[in-house]
Scaffold this active site. Sequence first.
Site, PDB file in Angstrom:
ATOM      1  N   GLY A 176       3.083   4.040  18.218  1.00  0.00           N
ATOM      2  CA  GLY A 176       2.633   3.779  19.586  1.00  0.00           C
ATOM      3  C   GLY A 176       2.427   5.084  20.322  1.00  0.00           C
ATOM      4  O   GLY A 176       2.537   6.119  19.732  1.00  0.00           O
ATOM      5  N   SER A 177       2.169   5.103  21.585  1.00  0.00           N
ATOM      6  CA  SER A 177       1.657   3.967  22.293  1.00  0.00           C
ATOM      7  C   SER A 177       1.019   4.396  23.606  1.00  0.00           C
ATOM      8  O   SER A 177      -0.037   3.937  23.928  1.00  0.00           O
ATOM      9  CB  SER A 177       2.792   2.967  22.542  1.00  0.00           C
ATOM     10  OG  SER A 177       2.292   1.725  22.787  1.00  0.00           O
TER      11      SER A 177
END
Length: 230
Positions: A176-177
Site C-alpha cells: 500500500g497505499s
Amino acid sequence: MRIDPAGWPFVLGGFILALIVSAVASQLFGALLLLLPLFFLFFFRDPNRVIDAPATAVLSPADGRVMVAGEPTAQGFPKSAWHQISIFLSPMDVHVNRMPVGGRILSVRYHPGRFLPAYRHDATELNEYTEVVVEQAGYRVVVRQIVGVLARRIVCRVKAGDTVRAGDRFGVMKFGSRMDVFLPRDSTLLTRVGDRVTGGITRLAELPAQVRPMMEQPESADTPVVTVEA
C-alpha cells in the site's frame, strides 16, 4: 534491479513454498505458485534514480497519482498555514518511499488506526500511519506513510536527529497505499489533482527561497514517539 530488503522474506518464502508444493503435491500447481514470488519481486523493486533538484524543491515521496493538492483535509494543519499533497499508490507502483526534502529529522511518530481504503479523504486521519517531520532552512515539512486496505505494515528507516537529502530512500509500505506531504502555506504548488508523479523525480512544490524561524510543530505531532522497525 535492486529489491528493497523488506521484500526478500516474501520472495524467498514464495519460492520455497512453490518448491515444496512441486515436490510433494503437483508440479503444475507448484509452477503456478511461482507467480507469487515473481509478483513480490515486481512489487518490491527499487529502481535507481538520479536526483537533480534545487534545495527549495519538494520532490514526490512516491510513485502514484495525486489525490489532493491544496487545502489540508487533515486535522492539526490549519488552512491558513499549510498545503497538503496526497499521493495514492496502486499495487503496480514502486512502493519505496523517498524524502521530499533534505534537512534534519525532527521526529518520527507512529499513529495506530484503521485500514480504510487509502483513497478516502478521511484516511489521512483515521488510518494507521507513520509521520516524519523534516526541518529544511527553517521550514517544517511533514510526511505521512499511510496504510490502506492491503497495506498492513509500514517500514520507516529514519529517526529523529538524522540528516537526509532530498530523494533519499527512507522506507516502504508493504502492499500500500498513500503518502501525504504537508508544506508551509507560502510554498508554490507545482502539481494538481490527477497528475502522475514519480518518487524522487517529480517536483511537487517549491519552498520559499528565504530562510525563516522554524514553524510551530503541527498538532498531529503531539502523539507519543514509537520506534518503527524495518
